[in-house]
Design an enzyme around this catalytic site. Structure first.
Site, PDB file in Angstrom:
ATOM      1  N   SER A 198     -12.631  -9.486   5.636  1.00  0.00           N
ATOM      2  CA  SER A 198     -12.874  -9.969   4.275  1.00  0.00           C
ATOM      3  C   SER A 198     -14.058 -10.936   4.254  1.00  0.00           C
ATOM      4  O   SER A 198     -15.147 -10.561   4.678  1.00  0.00           O
ATOM      5  CB  SER A 198     -11.592 -10.603   3.723  1.00  0.00           C
ATOM      6  OG  SER A 198     -11.693 -10.833   2.349  1.00  0.00           O
ATOM      7  N   ASP A 352      -9.058  -0.797  -2.277  1.00  0.00           N
ATOM      8  CA  ASP A 352      -9.638  -2.132  -2.107  1.00  0.00           C
ATOM      9  C   ASP A 352     -10.863  -2.251  -3.007  1.00  0.00           C
ATOM     10  O   ASP A 352     -11.745  -1.387  -2.965  1.00  0.00           O
ATOM     11  CB  ASP A 352     -10.019  -2.341  -0.641  1.00  0.00           C
ATOM     12  CG  ASP A 352     -10.689  -3.682  -0.370  1.00  0.00           C
ATOM     13  OD1 ASP A 352     -10.702  -4.551  -1.257  1.00  0.00           O
ATOM     14  OD2 ASP A 352     -11.195  -3.856   0.766  1.00  0.00           O
ATOM     15  N   HIS A 382      -6.720  -4.162   0.349  1.00  0.00           N
ATOM     16  CA  HIS A 382      -7.387  -5.360   0.864  1.00  0.00           C
ATOM     17  C   HIS A 382      -6.364  -6.360   1.418  1.00  0.00           C
ATOM     18  O   HIS A 382      -5.345  -6.642   0.804  1.00  0.00           O
ATOM     19  CB  HIS A 382      -8.208  -6.043  -0.231  1.00  0.00           C
ATOM     20  CG  HIS A 382      -9.128  -7.095   0.334  1.00  0.00           C
ATOM     21  ND1 HIS A 382     -10.356  -6.776   0.877  1.00  0.00           N
ATOM     22  CD2 HIS A 382      -8.985  -8.432   0.480  1.00  0.00           C
ATOM     23  CE1 HIS A 382     -10.925  -7.884   1.310  1.00  0.00           C
ATOM     24  NE2 HIS A 382     -10.108  -8.902   1.089  1.00  0.00           N
TER      25      HIS A 382
END
Length: 412
Positions: A198, A352, A382
């Site tokens: 991320s 995501d 995600h």
């Protein structure tokens, strides 16, 4: 001071928990059920809905504690997301140290090495405002053991207490320390890997770009980018549209946490969602790299509507111009930089909002002759790796991603 805040937070939560927290959680579950989207094919949707509801409940409860003057709202979120500490691992030597005020945790297999080991730096996710070494303990332990490698988990200091762009310098300083002390950890200087998930993948991307001109340091062997966030220009790419309401990272939450990270007021959130912060000249300049037209058609099957033209607002641009900087948006790096980058491994998840950031960077790297190994999780979402190692609370797709990462590292 931080530990005092955590203790006060726990006391406050225990005090108001008997009635308020269950009622709040049930209300959030009800709201999430009707306002979130769980598309066909996503991994274990009811479990995901539960965790999403827990996240939103924690955020709302944090706001209540902040209103009561007990602590900042992010404190509770950080405590909850730290997770449950794992048991002691007899196979690893784990050492904590601090370098330039940045906490590091170093994982080394206890068995004698046959030769020098790989060295892997890991920058955790969390939008630069939450997440910790503790939260990603299971991932780092798994990689250290399965890959017979030295793993350095970097506890960069969090915003807003430590303002942007301090996190990049913390990650850079941790990387420099490790690269200058490879002998101490019996690491092969030709096998250094920089990784993250991320926003941590964003940090890894930027650090790899920053190190290109450092002739005094070993070259990075590979970068591993797990569902990276790499641009702040276009929040209407196909993945942003398709997954706008898919847990855990909703489209509006992306902007919200960007604003928290940059310490900006949320009043212009809708303007940023509509790309009013991007000058027309910049849109034209970078559409060759950031555009839905570049995304393969198979990723538009679930629906995509081209964004209507929006008016540029100079005041909005001035307020959030950091979103367009090379740090937040390393996808904007020139070809002269991209072509020098190391071999790369990129993970994207179908459900995501950041999926297309990874796809666009993959294309840029390949167009510049950089070798890319790509793993696309067809059922992933995600943040799925945050649940890795928690037994029945984990997700099958997350285990597959981790095994793919391990196989890639062992192939180097």
């Amino acid at each position: 001071m931080a530990s005092v805040c955590r203790i006060l937070t726990v006391i406050a939560v225990l005090f108001i928990s008997p009635v308020m927290i269950p009622a709040l959680f049930l209300g959030v579950v009800f709201y999430a059920f009707f306002n979130s989207e769980l598309p066909p094919g996503i991994d274990q949707p009811l479990k995901l809905l539960f965790f999403h509801s827990l996240l939103i409940t924690t955020m709302v409860l944090g706001k209540i504690l902040e209103k009561l003057g007990i602590c900042g709202d992010l404190i509770l979120l950080r405590v909850v997301l730290d997770g449950i500490p794992p048991r002691r691992d007899s196979q690893l030597l784990i050492k904590d140290l601090t370098v330039d005020e940045v906490p590091l945790r170093i994982y080394q297999p206890k068995w004698p090495p046959a030769g020098k080991r790989r060295g892997i730096l890991y920058f955790h996710g969390g939008a630069g405002t939450f997440g910790s070494i503790k939260a990603f303990e299971r991932i780092c332990r798994y990689i250290a053991k399965k890959c017979n490698s030295v793993v350095v988990s970097v506890g960069y200091r969090l915003a807003p207490e430590h303002p942007y762009p301090g996190q990049y310098f913390d990650c850079l300083n941790a990387t420099l320390y490790f690269m200058r002390n490879l002998e101490e950890y019996h690491v092969d200087p030709a096998l250094i890997i920089i990784s993250g998930d991320s926003c941590g993948a964003n940090f890894a991307t930027v650090i790899c770009q920053m190190l290109l001109n450092r002739r005094d340091l070993p070259k990075v062997r590979a970068q591993i980018l797990l569902y990276p966030g790499l641009q702040g220009l276009d929040f209407h790419l196909p993945s942003y549209q398709q997954n706008a309401s898919v847990p855990i990272l909703l489209r509006k939450l992306v902007i919200y946490f960007c604003f928290r990270y940059l310490n900006k007021e949320p009043s212009i959130l809708e303007d940023v969602l509509q790309s009013c912060h991007v000058p027309e000249s910049m849109k034209q300049k970078y559409k060759k790299w950031i555009s839905a037209d570049i995304i393969p058609d198979k990723f538009k099957i679930r629906g995509y509507v081209p964004q209507k033209s929006t008016s540029y607002k100079p005041a909005v641009h001035e307020a959030v111009k950091e979103l367009l900087a090379i740090t937040i948006s390393p996808l904007l790096a020139e070809d002269s930089i991209i072509c020098q980058l190391p071999e790369s491994y990129i993970v994207t998840c179908e459900f995501d909002v950041l999926r297309d950031d990874g796809l666009l960077y993959k294309k840029r790297l390949e167009d510049n002759g950089v070798q890319v190994t790509w793993y696309h999780s067809e059922s992933g979402f995600h943040g799925i790796l945050a649940f890795f190692g928690y037994g029945i609370f984990s997700f099958t797709a997350g285990k597959k991603i981790m095994d793919s990462i391990v196989n890639y590292i062992n192939s180097l």
